[in-house]
Design a protein around this motif. Structure first.
Motif, PDB file in Angstrom:
ATOM      1  N   PRO A   1      -4.221  -2.120  -7.151  1.00 17.24           N
ATOM      2  CA  PRO A   1      -3.282  -2.930  -6.022  1.00 17.24           C
ATOM      3  C   PRO A   1      -2.559  -2.044  -5.057  1.00 17.24           C
ATOM      4  CG  PRO A   1      -2.866  -3.261  -8.509  1.00 17.24           C
ATOM      5  CD  PRO A   1      -3.913  -2.127  -8.351  1.00 17.24           C
ATOM      6  N   SER A   2      -2.396  -0.559  -5.188  1.00 14.09           N
ATOM      7  CA  SER A   2      -1.586   0.147  -4.463  1.00 14.09           C
ATOM      8  C   SER A   2      -2.452   1.086  -3.514  1.00 14.09           C
ATOM      9  CB  SER A   2      -0.561   0.960  -5.189  1.00 14.09           C
ATOM     10  OG  SER A   2      -1.394   1.802  -6.252  1.00 14.09           O
ATOM     11  N   SER A   3      -3.884   1.095  -3.758  1.00 12.52           N
ATOM     12  CA  SER A   3      -4.662   2.219  -3.229  1.00 12.52           C
ATOM     13  C   SER A   3      -4.744   2.051  -1.647  1.00 12.52           C
ATOM     14  CB  SER A   3      -6.051   2.519  -4.108  1.00 12.52           C
ATOM     15  OG  SER A   3      -6.790   3.511  -3.233  1.00 12.52           O
ATOM     16  N   PRO A   4      -4.808   3.011  -0.899  1.00  9.65           N
ATOM     17  CA  PRO A   4      -4.957   2.890   0.517  1.00  9.65           C
ATOM     18  C   PRO A   4      -6.391   2.400   1.121  1.00  9.65           C
ATOM     19  CG  PRO A   4      -4.663   5.297  -0.080  1.00  9.65           C
ATOM     20  CD  PRO A   4      -4.445   4.634  -1.150  1.00  9.65           C
ATOM     21  N   HIS A   5      -7.241   2.862   0.069  1.00  9.25           N
ATOM     22  CA  HIS A   5      -8.449   2.389   0.314  1.00  9.25           C
ATOM     23  C   HIS A   5      -8.852   1.685  -0.946  1.00  9.25           C
ATOM     24  CE1 HIS A   5      -8.639   4.257   4.039  1.00  9.25           C
ATOM     25  NE2 HIS A   5      -8.347   5.592   3.450  1.00  9.25           N
ATOM     26  N   PRO A   6      -9.965   1.036  -1.378  1.00  6.81           N
ATOM     27  CA  PRO A   6     -10.452   0.611  -2.619  1.00  6.81           C
ATOM     28  C   PRO A   6     -10.892   1.788  -3.556  1.00  6.81           C
ATOM     29  CG  PRO A   6     -11.502  -0.968  -1.056  1.00  6.81           C
ATOM     30  CD  PRO A   6     -10.678   0.291  -0.288  1.00  6.81           C
TER      31      PRO A   6
ATOM     32  N   LEU B   1      -5.476   7.196  -9.321  1.00  9.34           N
ATOM     33  CA  LEU B   1      -6.690   7.797  -9.024  1.00  9.34           C
ATOM     34  C   LEU B   1      -7.312   7.006  -7.843  1.00  9.34           C
ATOM     35  CD1 LEU B   1      -8.888   9.882  -9.513  1.00  9.34           C
ATOM     36  CD2 LEU B   1      -9.755   8.404 -11.265  1.00  9.34           C
ATOM     37  N   ALA B   2      -7.538   7.845  -6.780  1.00  6.72           N
ATOM     38  CA  ALA B   2      -8.024   6.873  -5.451  1.00  6.72           C
ATOM     39  C   ALA B   2      -9.752   6.901  -5.615  1.00  6.72           C
ATOM     40  CB  ALA B   2      -7.237   7.440  -4.367  1.00  6.72           C
ATOM     41  N   ALA B   3     -10.277   8.236  -5.961  1.00  6.51           N
ATOM     42  CA  ALA B   3     -11.683   8.388  -5.768  1.00  6.51           C
ATOM     43  C   ALA B   3     -12.307   9.317  -7.029  1.00  6.51           C
ATOM     44  CB  ALA B   3     -11.952   8.802  -4.574  1.00  6.51           C
TER      45      ALA B   3
ATOM     46  N   MET C   1       0.734  -1.276   0.195  1.00  2.27           N
ATOM     47  CA  MET C   1      -0.133  -0.068   0.026  1.00  2.27           C
ATOM     48  C   MET C   1       0.849   1.259   0.076  1.00  2.27           C
ATOM     49  SD  MET C   1      -2.961   1.133   2.778  1.00  2.27           S
ATOM     50  CE  MET C   1      -3.705  -0.591   2.485  1.00  2.27           C
ATOM     51  N   ALA C   2       0.880   2.084  -0.890  1.00  2.00           N
ATOM     52  CA  ALA C   2       1.367   3.483  -1.072  1.00  2.00           C
ATOM     53  C   ALA C   2       0.953   4.484  -0.029  1.00  2.00           C
ATOM     54  CB  ALA C   2       1.224   3.750  -2.417  1.00  2.00           C
ATOM     55  N   ALA C   3       1.575   5.382   0.183  1.00  2.00           N
ATOM     56  CA  ALA C   3       1.069   6.531   0.866  1.00  2.00           C
ATOM     57  C   ALA C   3       0.162   7.338   0.047  1.00  2.00           C
ATOM     58  CB  ALA C   3       2.328   7.612   1.178  1.00  2.00           C
ATOM     59  N   ALA C   4      -0.745   7.968   0.737  1.00  2.00           N
ATOM     60  CA  ALA C   4      -1.868   8.537   0.008  1.00  2.00           C
ATOM     61  C   ALA C   4      -1.473   9.701  -0.769  1.00  2.00           C
ATOM     62  CB  ALA C   4      -3.029   9.434   1.084  1.00  2.00           C
ATOM     63  N   SER C   5      -0.474  10.139  -0.479  1.00  2.00           N
ATOM     64  CA  SER C   5       0.371  11.279  -1.506  1.00  2.00           C
ATOM     65  C   SER C   5       0.612  11.082  -2.875  1.00  2.00           C
ATOM     66  CB  SER C   5       1.493  11.914  -0.727  1.00  2.00           C
ATOM     67  OG  SER C   5       2.575  10.698  -0.769  1.00  2.00           O
ATOM     68  N   ASN C   6       0.375   9.623  -3.137  1.00  3.81           N
ATOM     69  CA  ASN C   6       0.565   9.060  -4.525  1.00  3.81           C
ATOM     70  C   ASN C   6      -0.569   9.017  -5.493  1.00  3.81           C
ATOM     71  OD1 ASN C   6       3.155   8.772  -4.069  1.00  3.81           O
ATOM     72  ND2 ASN C   6       3.170   6.858  -3.070  1.00  3.81           N
ATOM     73  N   PHE C   7      -1.552   9.496  -4.712  1.00  5.34           N
ATOM     74  CA  PHE C   7      -3.034   9.359  -5.176  1.00  5.34           C
ATOM     75  C   PHE C   7      -3.764  10.794  -5.370  1.00  5.34           C
ATOM     76  CE2 PHE C   7      -1.787   5.572  -3.448  1.00  5.34           C
ATOM     77  CZ  PHE C   7      -2.144   4.607  -4.356  1.00  5.34           C
ATOM     78  N   PHE C   8      -4.763  10.713  -6.242  1.00  3.92           N
ATOM     79  CA  PHE C   8      -5.419  11.933  -6.356  1.00  3.92           C
ATOM     80  C   PHE C   8      -6.808  11.693  -6.477  1.00  3.92           C
ATOM     81  CE2 PHE C   8      -6.627  12.328 -10.950  1.00  3.92           C
ATOM     82  CZ  PHE C   8      -5.969  11.436 -11.448  1.00  3.92           C
ATOM     83  N   SER C   9      -7.842  12.690  -6.471  1.00  3.48           N
ATOM     84  CA  SER C   9      -9.382  12.401  -6.809  1.00  3.48           C
ATOM     85  C   SER C   9     -10.039  13.388  -7.468  1.00  3.48           C
ATOM     86  CB  SER C   9      -9.819  12.276  -5.325  1.00  3.48           C
ATOM     87  OG  SER C   9      -9.550  13.950  -4.705  1.00  3.48           O
ATOM     88  N   ILE C  10     -11.071  13.042  -8.025  1.00  5.97           N
ATOM     89  CA  ILE C  10     -11.811  13.834  -8.996  1.00  5.97           C
ATOM     90  C   ILE C  10     -13.087  14.159  -8.572  1.00  5.97           C
ATOM     91  CG2 ILE C  10     -12.439  14.429 -11.501  1.00  5.97           C
ATOM     92  CD1 ILE C  10     -10.249  12.254 -12.155  1.00  5.97           C
ATOM     93  N   VAL C  11     -13.566  15.166  -8.764  1.00  6.37           N
ATOM     94  CA  VAL C  11     -15.091  15.910  -8.340  1.00  6.37           C
ATOM     95  C   VAL C  11     -15.678  16.338  -9.525  1.00  6.37           C
ATOM     96  CG1 VAL C  11     -16.763  16.662  -6.902  1.00  6.37           C
ATOM     97  CG2 VAL C  11     -14.573  15.778  -5.961  1.00  6.37           C
ATOM     98  N   ALA C  12     -16.357  15.632 -10.014  1.00  2.00           N
ATOM     99  CA  ALA C  12     -17.361  16.164 -11.256  1.00  2.00           C
ATOM    100  C   ALA C  12     -18.415  16.814 -10.807  1.00  2.00           C
ATOM    101  CB  ALA C  12     -17.587  15.146 -12.442  1.00  2.00           C
ATOM    102  N   GLY C  13     -18.881  18.129 -11.222  1.00  2.00           N
ATOM    103  CA  GLY C  13     -20.012  18.835 -10.815  1.00  2.00           C
ATOM    104  C   GLY C  13     -19.862  19.480  -9.313  1.00  2.00           C
ATOM    105  N   VAL C  14     -19.157  20.593  -9.412  1.00  2.00           N
ATOM    106  CA  VAL C  14     -18.920  21.380  -8.096  1.00  2.00           C
ATOM    107  C   VAL C  14     -19.723  22.494  -8.377  1.00  2.00           C
ATOM    108  CG1 VAL C  14     -16.876  20.203  -7.636  1.00  2.00           C
ATOM    109  CG2 VAL C  14     -16.826  22.331  -9.070  1.00  2.00           C
TER     110      VAL C  14
END
Lengths: 248, 248, 248, 248
Positions: D136-141, D85-87, D1-14
C-alpha cells in the motif's frame, strides 16, 4: 560521442497509444519522425511535441508499400541531412483479424504478414544503414525496437493472420539482432501481453475492471527508452510486459 | 469406421527426401496425391508407388498460387470423388535464401512467407473441409502434418527469409491445432533439426561425417505415420527430430 | 544386433496409469522390471504380464533413496546378469502439492525435487552405464524416456513444488540427451499435458466430460515405444501429448 | 505513498559482480541488507556504501539453511523495525559444477537445487510477507528480482547440476509471479546470458576479447532498478541480457 542534438529518431506506427507515448518520450531527447498511413494519426502528436519545445515531423507512409517507404526516407534524409539516426521504433500493429480459419480470406490472412513481415522488412532496410552509420558517435547504441504481442509466441485459435505476422516479425527481429548486434546496433523486441489503456479501450471489461488492469502506454515508452539507453555490454533482446493482474 | 481403402492422402512438396519417403509410407495404406511445382519431382515416385502395388497420382501445383491450388483440388475431387481425405502433409520447403539482410531483396525476403505462409494457407483452406468431412469415418483421426525446421524456433543471422516463413507456418499450424483439434482433426508440426540424408547432401561434411549423422527421411516418414495413427485422446502437437550427433 | 530376448527394460514409477500401460507394452518385447515404493502398485501388473506370457519382476524401491536404488539395481543385476538394458522409463510422478506459497512447508516444496530431481539423478546414474553397455548390440538405440507434464514448461500459481521438480527433471533430461545422445543412447522427454484416464479420474469433469477427453495411458505407452524404436539418425528429444479437446 | 526513507532493500548473494553493483545501485535510494555466506563478500561493499553516504548492513547467511535464514531475518526485523521492504534481490549463484554426469556425485548434483531451489524458497518465504506489507505504501511496487542464467532455459551437456537448479528457480519465480503479481508484488526474472566483467574474469578470452564483450554488472544493476521502478500496469516478468557480441 556527439551531443544528442545531432541525432534523430523515427517511430513507425503512431496512434493514440504506444506510438504516441514513445514519440513523446523520445522527443525529449531527439527530434522525432512520425510515420502513419493516416496523417490524422500523427498531426496532434506533432503539435503536442512542438508545444512542449521538441521537434517532430509527420510523414504519411504505408510501410508495406516500397514506394511509400522510399518517399518517406527521401523526405527524412532531406529534413535531417546533418543528423544521424539514434533510434527507430517499429510499432505497426496492422489489422487485427480474428475469425474462423475457413472464413478467413487470403487477403485477410496476408494482412498479418503485410504489416509485420513485409512492412518491417522495408522499414529495417531503410533504417539499418542509418543506424550503422550512427554507431561510432551515438550517445547510446543505435536501436531498432520492435513491438510484439501475445501472438508473437502463441498461435491462438482464429488468430492465424495476426499470429503469423507477429511470429514472422519476431523471427526477423531475432535474425537482425544476431546479425547487427555485433556491429553495435541494438535490436530489441517487446512482448506486449495485455490491452493498452487508451480511450478506445476505456470501457473494455479487462481483468475484471481492476485499476491499472490495462497497460499504460507511457510505461511502454519508458521501457523502450530504457532499452535504447542500455550499453552494448548489456543488450536485452526480449522483454515481456503485462499488467499485474493479467493471466499468463 | 470404414476400410482404409475408402480414404486417400495428399503430400504437398515432394522431392528426393522427406516428401518421397512420406508418400511411400502413406501409400502402403492410402492412395496418395503428390503435389510439386515440377512434375520431375514426383514422376519417379508415382512410378515407384505403382510398381509396389500402390495408387498414386501427381499434379503439378504451385501451392502459393490460388489458381493452381484450385485446379489441383478440382482434379483431386474428380479422381477421388468416392474417397475421403485421411491425411494431408505439408512439406513445402521453399527457397532457402541465406544472405546478409542488407543484400536481401524484398522478393527474396517474401519467398519464405510465400512458401510457408501463403502456400500453407491455401493448402489448409483446401484440405481442412475434406479432413473435417472424414472425421466420423476415418480409421485414424484425419491429420494435417506440417514440416518445420530449426528455423521454426530460431531466427539465425542472415536467415530472415526462411525463418520468417517457418515462424509464420508454425503460428498458423498452432492456430489450426487449437481450432480444429476439438473438431477431431489432428494438426501436428514436426521440427526437423538437421540435414536430411539425400543424394544432394551425400558429401556434406555434417557432424564430422559421423555415420547416420544426417536424418533418414524414412525415419521422418515413420514419425509422420505415427502422428497420423495417434488416437484423439493423445494428440502430439509438436515433436522434434535430429540425428544423435547433432548439436542443439 | 542381438535378439530382443537378450535385453530387458525397467519402468520406475508404476501405478494404475502410464506406468502400467508402459510396462505392458514393453513386456511384449522385453522382460520388465517394475519399481514402485509400494508393492501394491506393481503386484497385479506383474501378474498381468506373466499371465500374457511375459516376464516381469517388481522391486519395492524408493527412487529418492540412494540405498534403496542401490539395492534395487543389485537385485536387477542378479536377475538379469545375462541380459542388457534396452530401455529405462522414468515415470515417477511424486506428490502433487498445490497450495498458496506462504502455506507451503519446506518439506512440501522439496518433495517436487526429491521425486523429479534427486530421484531421477539416482535412477539415471544406475541405468546409463547399462544403457551405454547395450549400445553396440541393442535392437533399437537404448533409451531413457522421461515423463514430463504441463508443469515442465509452466510454473503456475500455487504449483511451485511440482513445477520446480518437473523443470529440474527437464533440465537434467536435456543435459543427458546432449551428453549421451552422441554415444548412442536416446534420452527423450514426453510432455503429458492433460489428465490420464484411470479409475481415480473417472468422474473428474475434465474438458466438459467430452468423450476421450482424458489421455489414454495405452496411447502414452505407444508413444514411448515409438520413441524407443526410433533409429539414431532420428531421435526425438521432446514431444507433447494432450487430448484433442484440451485447451493449450 | 511514503518517502523512500521508510523503506529498505535486501540483496542475497553478493560478491565482486552483480551483487555488489545491485547493492550500490539500490543503496542510492534505500538502506540495503547484504547477505552472503562469507562476510568477506560483503564487508568492503558495506564500507563502500557507507563511504558514499548510504546505509548498509551485512549478515553472514547460508540461504540454504532454514536456521541461518531465520536468524538473518530476526536481525533484519530488529534493525529495520520501522521500515518496510521495497525490494528483495535473489542473486545466489551457487557452486558451478560442470562434469560428465557419471562422475557427478549426488552431493554435487544437489548443490544446484540447494542454492537455487531450496535457498530461493527460504528467501522468498521470508521476504514475501514483508513485500506484501509494503504494497500500500511503497513508492514502487515491492519487487522480488531473481538472477537467472543461460542455464535457466537450456540444460547443456555436463551441466545437470547448475541447470536443474536454475530451471527450478525459474519455475518457482514464475509461480510466484502468477500468485503474487495480482497482489501487487512484482516478481521478475533476469536471464543473464554471458560472462560478467569482474576481476576474476578479466583474462578470460570471451567473445574473442572484444571490448565490452563481457557484461557490465553495473548495467545489470540498472536493469534491476528499472524493473523495480516499473508501475503495476506494466510488469516485466522476464528479460534477457547479453553482450552485443555474444552468440545466442
Amino acid at each position: 560521442m556527439a551531443a544528442a542534438s545531432n541525432f534523430f529518431s523515427i517511430v513507425a506506427g503512431v496512434g493514440a497509444g504506444t506510438g504516441r507515448s514513445v514519440a513523446l518520450k523520445f522527443a525529449k531527447t531527439y527530434p522525432v519522425v512520425l510515420l502513419a498511413r493516416n496523417p490524422q494519426n500523427y498531426e496532434s502528436i506533432v503539435q503536442e511535441i512542438k508545444a512542449s519545445g521538441g521537434h517532430a515531423i509527420g510523414i504519411a507512409t504505408d510501410v508495406s508499400s516500397p514506394q511509400s517507404v522510399t518517399n518517406a526516407f527521401s523526405e527524412i534524409q532531406k529534413e535531417f541531412k546533418d543528423k544521424k539516426l539514434a533510434a527507430a521504433i517499429y510499432n505497426v500493429g496492422g489489422r487485427f483479424v480474428t475469425k474462423p480459419f475457413l472464413e478467413l480470406t487470403l487477403e485477410e490472412y496476408e494482412t498479418g504478414f503485410e504489416s509485420n513481415g513485409k512492412g518491417f522488412y522495408l522499414f529495417a532496410q531503410a533504417v539499418l544503414p542509418l543506424l550503422l552509420d550512427a554507431v561510432p558517435s551515438s550517445p547510446h547504441p543505435p536501436s531498432l525496437i520492435i513491438t510484439g504481442a501475445t501472438a508473437s509466441l502463441r498461435g491462438s485459435a482464429k488468430m492465424a493472420s495476426f499470429a503469423s505476422g507477429k511470429f514472422a516479425l519476431r523471427a526477423t527481429g531475432q535474425s537482425l539482432a544476431r546479425e547487427f548486434g555485433p556491429m553495435g546496433v541494438h535490436v530489441a523486441h517487446a512482448l506486449i501481453d495485455g490491452v493498452i489503456d487508451i480511450p478506445r479501450t476505456k470501457d473494455w471489461p479487462i481483468n475484471g475492471g481492476a485499476p491499472d488492469g490495462k497497460i499504460s502506454s507511457d510505461a511502454i515508452a519508458d521501457s523502450y527508452w530504457y532499452l535504447h539507453t542500455q550499453p552494448r555490454s548489456h543488450f536485452t533482446q526480449e522483454l515481456d510486459c503485462r499488467p499485474y493482474v493479467e493471466k499468463f
